[in-house]
Design an enzyme around this catalytic site. Structure first.
Site, mmCIF file in Angstrom:
data_model
loop_
_atom_site.group_PDB
_atom_site.id
_atom_site.type_symbol
_atom_site.label_atom_id
_atom_site.label_comp_id
_atom_site.label_asym_id
_atom_site.label_seq_id
_atom_site.Cartn_x
_atom_site.Cartn_y
_atom_site.Cartn_z
ATOM 1 N N CYS A 137 0.842 -1.200 0.000
ATOM 2 C CA CYS A 137 0.000 0.000 0.000
ATOM 3 C C CYS A 137 0.882 1.258 0.000
ATOM 4 O O CYS A 137 1.708 1.422 -0.885
ATOM 5 C CB CYS A 137 -0.966 -0.040 1.181
ATOM 6 N N GLN A 138 0.733 2.141 0.976
ATOM 7 C CA GLN A 138 1.566 3.343 1.053
ATOM 8 C C GLN A 138 3.049 2.979 1.098
ATOM 9 O O GLN A 138 3.892 3.650 0.502
ATOM 10 C CB GLN A 138 1.198 4.147 2.299
#
Length: 343
Positions: A137-138
């Site tokens: 994700c991030q």
């Protein structure tokens, strides 16, 4: 109606008996040891009982918005444990719990600082010039930025459900961030509370927070199923805050101005040129992801300079990539095989 009330009362009574049998809820139980720390950021090395099939270590970075524990939720639902069993030597970043004294930490501090220092520590400890990198994700977006700035330190990059192109209108989150006054938010609070961010994600699918509690009623008499539910809830409720200055750049440069995919992003005064990301790349995305749309993940393939690159469409949603049954049976073995072939 009376039958339904009676049935629900009986389920709750059985659930109470089950909960009395549960003394504690443990997550992230795969053995690991602390090997490096800078400020609140730590790095752990998972212990292996047998030699790794790939001598080159792997560094995993999860998103800062949640804890990495979901990657090792329980023994039979652990992406980390399965990757270890498949023969990888794994380290994992722990971003810690930022407080108000960390409000001025920037994206540069996390990518050029903590992430780069951790990579150098592994390179020196393992006596290798390059390591394998994984990001979720991030953490995947940050790993891509890192790989564009330091490709000489990486042997491969694998990202899972990571956003790169923030122009999609298929996710309300991307639309909201275009209008949020992030300067006022950061200036007023210093750090961004994890609970506030969690509420925003919850609004993407409001019915989920209600339906999960209705669904668990049918499982309360089963101790193992109840423990499964409680482990996930424990992870979901563990919400670190985000340093304000890092969040300011994260929202403005990525979500709002879409600078990364446009080739306009800078980090520490240096351009982040995705064409410099030339290492082998595996792009894992969830086909039914309601948090990171596929339209946000797929454009990276044309933007990077890698010749050895592959998309891996995984059936299911954002979290299913880590905890679903297919994650254990199919995804982890496939990812490990891909990495080992590039050792």
């Amino acid at each position: 109606m009376m039958e339904e009330l009676t049935s629900t009362t009986q389920k709750l009574a059985k659930g109470y008996e089950t909960l009395q049998q549960i003394e504690s809820v443990e997550v992230a139980v795969t053995p690991k040891e602390l090997v490096w720390q800078r400020d609140k950021v730590k790095m752990y090395h998972y212990k292996r009982e047998t030699p790794a099939k790939c001598a080159t270590p792997v560094l995993v970075s999860f998103a800062m918005l949640n804890r990495h524990d979901v990657l090792d939720l329980q023994p039979d639902r652990s992406l980390m444990k399965k990757l270890l069993e498949e023969g990888l030597d794994i380290y994992i970043m722990d971003w810690g719990y930022p407080t108000k004294q960390d409000r001025y930490l920037t994206m540069e501090d996390y990518i050029d600082g903590y992430m780069n220092d951790a990579v150098d520590f592994i390179r020196k400890s393992a006596k290798v010039d390059k390591i394998h990198k994984m990001g979720i994700c991030q953490g995947g977006t940050y790993s891509m930025i890192y790989a564009s700035l330091y490709p000489e330190k990486l042997k491969s990059l694998t990202t899972y459900v990571a956003p790169y192109d923030f122009s999609s209108a298929k996710c309300m989150l991307y639309t909201w961030t275009k209008y949020v006054d992030v300067d006022a938010m950061v200036d007023a609070m210093g750090i961004v509370p994890g609970e506030m961010l969690d509420q925003a994600f919850g609004m993407l699918k409001p019915s989920m927070n209600i339906s999960k509690y209705l669904g668990v009623l049918d499982s309360l008499e089963d101790k193992e199923k109840t423990l499964n539910f409680l482990r996930m809830e424990k992870w979901k409720g563990d919400l670190p805050a985000i340093p304000g200055e890092m969040y300011r750049k994260y929202i403005k440069d990525l979500f709002r101005d879409n600078k990364l995919i446009k080739g306009e992003m800078e980090l520490g005064g240096r351009p982040v040129n995705l064409k410099n990301m030339t290492v082998p790349f595996l792009n894992v995305y969830a086909t039914e992801d309601n948090i990171i749309p596929n339209e946000s993940t797929l454009p990276i393939m044309d933007a990077i300079g890698s010749k050895d690159k592959k998309n891996y469409p995984f059936p299911g949603g954002h979290i299913g990539v880590f905890v679903g049954g297919k994650s254990q049976k199919e995804l982890a073995p496939s990812v490990a095989k891909w990495v080992i072939e590039r050792c």
